[in-house]
Design an enzyme around this catalytic site. Structure first.
Site, short mmCIF file in Angstrom:
data_model
loop_
_atom_site.label_atom_id
_atom_site.label_comp_id
_atom_site.label_asym_id
_atom_site.label_seq_id
_atom_site.Cartn_x
_atom_site.Cartn_y
_atom_site.Cartn_z
N HIS A 521 72.26 28.13 26.98
CA HIS A 521 73.55 27.49 27.22
C HIS A 521 74.18 26.95 25.93
O HIS A 521 75.38 26.66 25.90
CB HIS A 521 73.41 26.35 28.24
CG HIS A 521 74.60 26.19 29.13
ND1 HIS A 521 75.90 26.29 28.67
CD2 HIS A 521 74.70 25.97 30.46
CE1 HIS A 521 76.73 26.11 29.67
NE2 HIS A 521 76.04 25.92 30.77
N ASP A 525 78.17 30.34 27.29
CA ASP A 525 78.69 29.54 28.40
C ASP A 525 78.60 30.36 29.69
O ASP A 525 78.47 31.59 29.67
CB ASP A 525 80.14 29.13 28.14
CG ASP A 525 80.25 28.18 26.96
OD1 ASP A 525 79.29 27.40 26.74
OD2 ASP A 525 81.28 28.21 26.27
#
Length: 548
Positions: A521, A525
């Site tokens: 992450h 995204d």
């Protein structure tokens, strides 16, 4: 006057610095050392000790030991030339490095000393990968007494990634093998063998064993030096010491002195004060004394309990399997990944009917041309590479200062073997045809099963594909990211499902496959990961687009 004479003497030496710069740094240090010979011919003592090279190590780091004061270090002008020069281990003096196109083994040259050993070469365990700290000797291809020439393979070294052949770079004779076949957990730089230049010197190393100083402790040679006479040094007048209270034994008699808190703690735990020696002022028993006593008694009580548990466990029937090098590095890297990378997972189902039809057509052409058959995994690798080209944000890795986005699309393919998990790499998979990918995957998988992969076969990947569907029938799973990459695709098996048809109350069968994308992450995204899966699904459900 003495200081002025000393300064003028060194000023004369400074005039010759430009001439000395042409010689070794070690000679320059000797020139300015007190009592050292200034003759340039001493350069031979240093040049004799240049380390020899053996294959493997990305950077050669040479350290030359030249004491700043030969007298204080126990080395005289006569035995300075016999000092062993070690490669890769700083020993004082001047350090320099140079880049090599091939790797280099840590080795060093030994010279005849008081032990009567002739000139010889000590070969250390090489560092064959960036993560390697120790290695195993799989087997020696040369025996003691054999002649070795440049390019010949001395032994096979088991690294944390694969088994690599170590080649000889200089002519000589293998006098002694320190670490034999199957030796485990040999630290990088630890001596594994001895070579000599003359065949008649082989017998002199029959009972040779490296000492502590040979194993990389330069201080040992200094400690072994004969004691030197120390000049008397005038001691400065010391200031009067401050008087401090020291713990003393309690005074003799029936009365025991203890603080109220210590007495209360002793009563609560039924501790006899007579069995405790006080460390407080004038031998008083304080709280810390009671706590130390309770802690020591707790250890004594827990010892039988531990033995009782061990006795119960001893009734179990088990086998301890030693960790292999590949198992160790896999464990450490995956643990590092789960502890430091914020994983999240995206799963999607896709119809693979058209993919199966195209594969059948391509395999018919391959069989006609005597080529390798194309598997579903080959098509998945090609689709993943093209999706990375379309969504390059997923072809990246995280660093503390920036996100590095790669221009090459190199796909690692997880391969399970009896020795452990390997991930050979298919370089520039987006530019290769399906036939080339199929041949390369089969070739690398075979090398992985034979434990013969080389570093260039598995390093440099930017994305990983792990398929447990075809070989094992796993429907869906989540894979752990292979650092420093930021994504890995877990591929499940294809299964028949009933789906609505074109008309009312019409149904038909179709094959669907589940894939799960694990993302870092910090780099990818959620929307970017979904965009990549959309592109990947488009290539799988319309495989003809991969051929455009």
């Amino acid at each position: 006057m003495a200081y002025a004479s000393h300064f003028i003497n060194h000023s004369k030496k400074l005039r010759n610095v430009p001439n000395l710069m042409r010689h070794d740094h070690a000679v320059l240090v000797r020139w300015f050392s007190h009592g050292a010979r200034s003759s340039v011919c001493e350069r031979e003592d240093v040049t004799k000790a240049r380390p020899l090279g053996y294959a493997f190590a990305v950077r050669e780091r040479v350290s030359k030991f030249v004491p700043r004061n030969p007298v204080s270090s126990g080395l005289s002008k006569n035995n300075l030339s016999r000092t062993t020069m070690r490669l890769g281990i700083p020993m004082g003096g001047v350090t320099y490095s140079r880049e090599l196109s091939s790797s280099l083994v840590q080795s060093r040259r030994g010279f005849a000393s008081d032990t009567g050993l002739p000139p010889h070469q000590e070969i250390g365990m090489p560092s064959l990968s960036p993560t390697m700290t120790e290695g195993n000797i799989a087997r020696w291809l040369k025996k003691e007494g054999d002649k070795v020439t440049p390019g010949e393979v001395l032994c096979e070294v088991e690294t944390d990634k694969a088994t690599v052949e170590m080649e000889c770079m200089e002519e000589g004779y293998l006098a002694k093998i320190i670490k034999g076949d199957g030796s485990k957990e040999i630290k990088v730089g630890e001596i594994i063998a001895i070579t000599v230049e003359d065949e008649e010197d082989i017998a002199k190393f029959k009972d040779y064993s490296p000492s502590a100083s040979d194993s990389g402790a330069p201080a040992a040679s200094e400690q072994a030096a004969p004691p030197l006479k120390q000049e008397p040094v005038e001691q400065p007048v010391s200031s009067p010491e401050l008087k401090t209270s020291k713990p003393v034994s309690p005074p003799s008699g029936d009365r025991i002195f203890a603080s109220p808190l210590a007495r209360k703690l002793a009563e609560d735990h039924k501790v006899p004060l007579s069995s405790i020696k006080g460390t407080g002022p004038d031998g008083h028993i304080v709280k810390a004394d009671i706590e130390d006593y309770l802690a020591s008694r707790g250890r004594e009580v827990s010892a039988p309990t531990t033995k009782t548990k061990d006795a119960k466990l001893a009734t179990l029937d088990y086998v301890d399997i030693p960790h292999s090098q590949i198992r160790k590095v896999t464990a450490s890297r995956l643990l590092f990944s789960k502890q430091t990378i914020p994983h999240y997972y995206l799963t999607v189902d896709m119809c693979v009917d058209k993919l199966m039809d195209l594969r059948s057509q391509l395999n018919s052409l391959q069989e006609a041309s005597a080529g390798k058959r194309i598997s579903v995994n080959d098509l998945v690798i090609k689709a993943a590479a093209l999706a990375l080209r379309r969504v390059p944000q997923c072809n990246s890795s995280w660093t503390d200062d920036y996100i590095r986005q790669y221009n090459n699309v190199n796909i690692n393919v997880a391969v399970q073997t009896d020795n452990g998990l390997y991930v050979p790499v298919i370089r520039d998979a987006d530019k290769k045809g399906l036939s080339s990918i199929a041949e390369e995957v089969k070739h690398l998988a075979q090398k992985a099963k034979e434990n013969s992969l080389k570093p260039e076969d598995y390093e440099g990947g930017t994305f990983t594909v792990s398929n447990l569907g075809g070989p094992f029938g796993i429907k869906q799973f989540c894979a752990i990211i292979n650092p420093p990459q930021s994504g890995i695709l877990a591929v499940g098996s294809a299964e028949k499902r009933v789906i609505p048809g074109s008309g009312p109350e019409e149904y038909k069968f179709a094959s669907f496959m589940s894939v799960t994308l694990s993302c870092d992450h910090r780099v990818i995204d959620g929307a970017i990961g979904a965009e990549w899966l959309k592109a990947f699904k488009g290539f799988i459900e319309n495989p003809e687009s991969m051929l455009l």
